[in-house]
Design an enzyme around this catalytic site. Sequence first.
Site, PDB file in Angstrom:
ATOM      1  N   HIS A  71     -25.935 118.531 -62.285  1.00 40.47           N
ATOM      2  CA  HIS A  71     -25.561 117.592 -63.343  1.00 40.47           C
ATOM      3  C   HIS A  71     -24.940 118.332 -64.523  1.00 40.47           C
ATOM      4  O   HIS A  71     -25.055 119.564 -64.632  1.00 40.47           O
ATOM      5  CB  HIS A  71     -26.734 116.705 -63.765  1.00 40.47           C
ATOM      6  CG  HIS A  71     -27.964 117.437 -64.204  1.00 40.47           C
ATOM      7  ND1 HIS A  71     -28.901 117.938 -63.331  1.00 40.47           N
ATOM      8  CD2 HIS A  71     -28.413 117.762 -65.435  1.00 40.47           C
ATOM      9  CE1 HIS A  71     -29.858 118.531 -64.008  1.00 40.47           C
ATOM     10  NE2 HIS A  71     -29.595 118.440 -65.294  1.00 40.47           N
ATOM     11  N   ASP A  92     -31.594 121.917 -62.684  1.00 43.41           N
ATOM     12  CA  ASP A  92     -32.747 122.407 -63.444  1.00 43.41           C
ATOM     13  C   ASP A  92     -33.703 123.189 -62.547  1.00 43.41           C
ATOM     14  O   ASP A  92     -33.891 122.851 -61.384  1.00 43.41           O
ATOM     15  CB  ASP A  92     -33.519 121.229 -64.045  1.00 43.41           C
ATOM     16  CG  ASP A  92     -32.655 120.343 -64.924  1.00 43.41           C
ATOM     17  OD1 ASP A  92     -31.692 120.843 -65.523  1.00 43.41           O
ATOM     18  OD2 ASP A  92     -32.952 119.131 -65.007  1.00 43.41           O
ATOM     19  N   HIS A 110     -25.065 122.510 -63.717  1.00 41.91           N
ATOM     20  CA  HIS A 110     -26.295 123.244 -63.412  1.00 41.91           C
ATOM     21  C   HIS A 110     -27.248 122.338 -62.648  1.00 41.91           C
ATOM     22  O   HIS A 110     -27.027 121.128 -62.549  1.00 41.91           O
ATOM     23  CB  HIS A 110     -26.994 123.695 -64.705  1.00 41.91           C
ATOM     24  CG  HIS A 110     -27.553 122.560 -65.512  1.00 41.91           C
ATOM     25  ND1 HIS A 110     -26.769 121.697 -66.250  1.00 41.91           N
ATOM     26  CD2 HIS A 110     -28.830 122.116 -65.677  1.00 41.91           C
ATOM     27  CE1 HIS A 110     -27.532 120.792 -66.841  1.00 41.91           C
ATOM     28  NE2 HIS A 110     -28.794 121.016 -66.508  1.00 41.91           N
ATOM     29  N   ARG A 155     -37.367 112.992 -71.079  1.00 50.58           N
ATOM     30  CA  ARG A 155     -37.305 113.520 -69.705  1.00 50.58           C
ATOM     31  C   ARG A 155     -38.689 113.864 -69.189  1.00 50.58           C
ATOM     32  O   ARG A 155     -39.427 114.605 -69.822  1.00 50.58           O
ATOM     33  CB  ARG A 155     -36.420 114.762 -69.703  1.00 50.58           C
ATOM     34  CG  ARG A 155     -36.427 115.505 -68.382  1.00 50.58           C
ATOM     35  CD  ARG A 155     -35.475 116.678 -68.420  1.00 50.58           C
ATOM     36  NE  ARG A 155     -36.095 117.807 -67.752  1.00 50.58           N
ATOM     37  CZ  ARG A 155     -35.551 119.024 -67.679  1.00 50.58           C
ATOM     38  NH1 ARG A 155     -34.388 119.272 -68.252  1.00 50.58           N
ATOM     39  NH2 ARG A 155     -36.176 119.986 -67.056  1.00 50.58           N
TER      40      ARG A 155
HETATM   41  C1  OGA Z   1     -31.538 117.772 -68.585  1.00 49.00           C
HETATM   42  C2  OGA Z   1     -30.104 117.564 -68.757  1.00 49.00           C
HETATM   43  C3  OGA Z   1     -28.597 115.728 -69.078  1.00 49.00           C
HETATM   44  C4  OGA Z   1     -28.283 114.728 -70.133  1.00 49.00           C
HETATM   45  O1  OGA Z   1     -32.316 117.034 -69.214  1.00 49.00           O
HETATM   46  O2  OGA Z   1     -31.901 118.647 -67.809  1.00 49.00           O
HETATM   47  O3  OGA Z   1     -29.325 118.363 -68.306  1.00 49.00           O
HETATM   48  O4  OGA Z   1     -27.326 113.978 -69.921  1.00 49.00           O
HETATM   49  N1  OGA Z   1     -29.783 116.420 -69.367  1.00 49.00           N
HETATM   50  O5  OGA Z   1     -28.966 114.690 -71.144  1.00 49.00           O
HETATM   51 MN    MN Z   2     -30.422 119.712 -66.840  1.00 51.75          MN
END
Ligand code: OGA
Ligand code: MN
Length: 275
Positions: A251, A99, A97, A266
């Site tokens: 990712h 974001d 996906h 994040r």
């Molecule tokens: C996000 C996600 C990836 C991870 O935070 O959007 O997809 O490895 N994280 O935690």
């Molecule tokens: Mn993500």
Amino acid sequence: MGIEIRKHEGGCGAEVLGVDLNSLSDADMRIVRRAYADNGVIFFRDQSLSEDEHIAFARRWGEIDINKFFPHIAGYPEIAAVRKEKAQKTNIGGGWHTDHSYDRIPAMGSILVARVLPDQGGDTLFANMYSAYETLDDATKKEIAGLKAVHSNAHVFGSNAYYDNPERREFSNDAAVGEAVHPVAITHPLSGRKALYVNPGFTLRFEGKSPEESRPLLHQLFAHAMKPEFSSRFQWRPGSIAFWDNRATWHFALNDYHGEERLMHRITVAGVALH
Ligand code: OGA
Ligand code: MN
């Protein structure tokens, strides 16, 4: 020792070596900006950023986009907790996906800082949407020129949706679900290069077509972009940071560490309208 940009193993991303993100000079910042625009995701090792320093670094890139779904960490609305607890089976981002493609002005990207890591597993995959676009055959490039797609998050964050399960109900927020329309091939706002901008997580259909009518071409694009040669695997260590661009990469957070905790912080930086 100066700054060095080194391609990550695989088809996506670059490592930035020889920097401390707490004292990045303006000259080094220019090099890092270039690496981010060119590679779609940049990786840093051996950093130590407090919450405030994480926020300060993010602000050098733009405004912070406060997440409407994820819980934030105590005292810091800017920092989303991307957590999987020992007893949880569902992780966040456990499929290809990008974001925020469901937003009309999609976020530029996220700066993910490792806080608690499992002993093994919990790597993140990244895929290069510049390469995915550039390697399409001419007929497909022609077919998608001018085409737009509809992105939504109702099937992920709405009621009766993916996260509306007893483990993750706190994510479910009907009031904040929405959809947006973007070009299938965008001109990347930082690099000026073309990138493929549809993703399996949030893209439902082409504008003016039903999901059924859209499926053959949409799945052809997904299957193409998923080819292993366009992707890389990032193995987290204490002090690791990944900073990805949602407009140039996909990712995928691997969910292969049941019984262990993983916590990432994040911060998401706001983006611009896409053309
Ligand atoms: C996000 C996600 C990836 C991870 O935070 O959007 O997809 O490895 N994280 O935690
Ligand atoms: Mn993500």
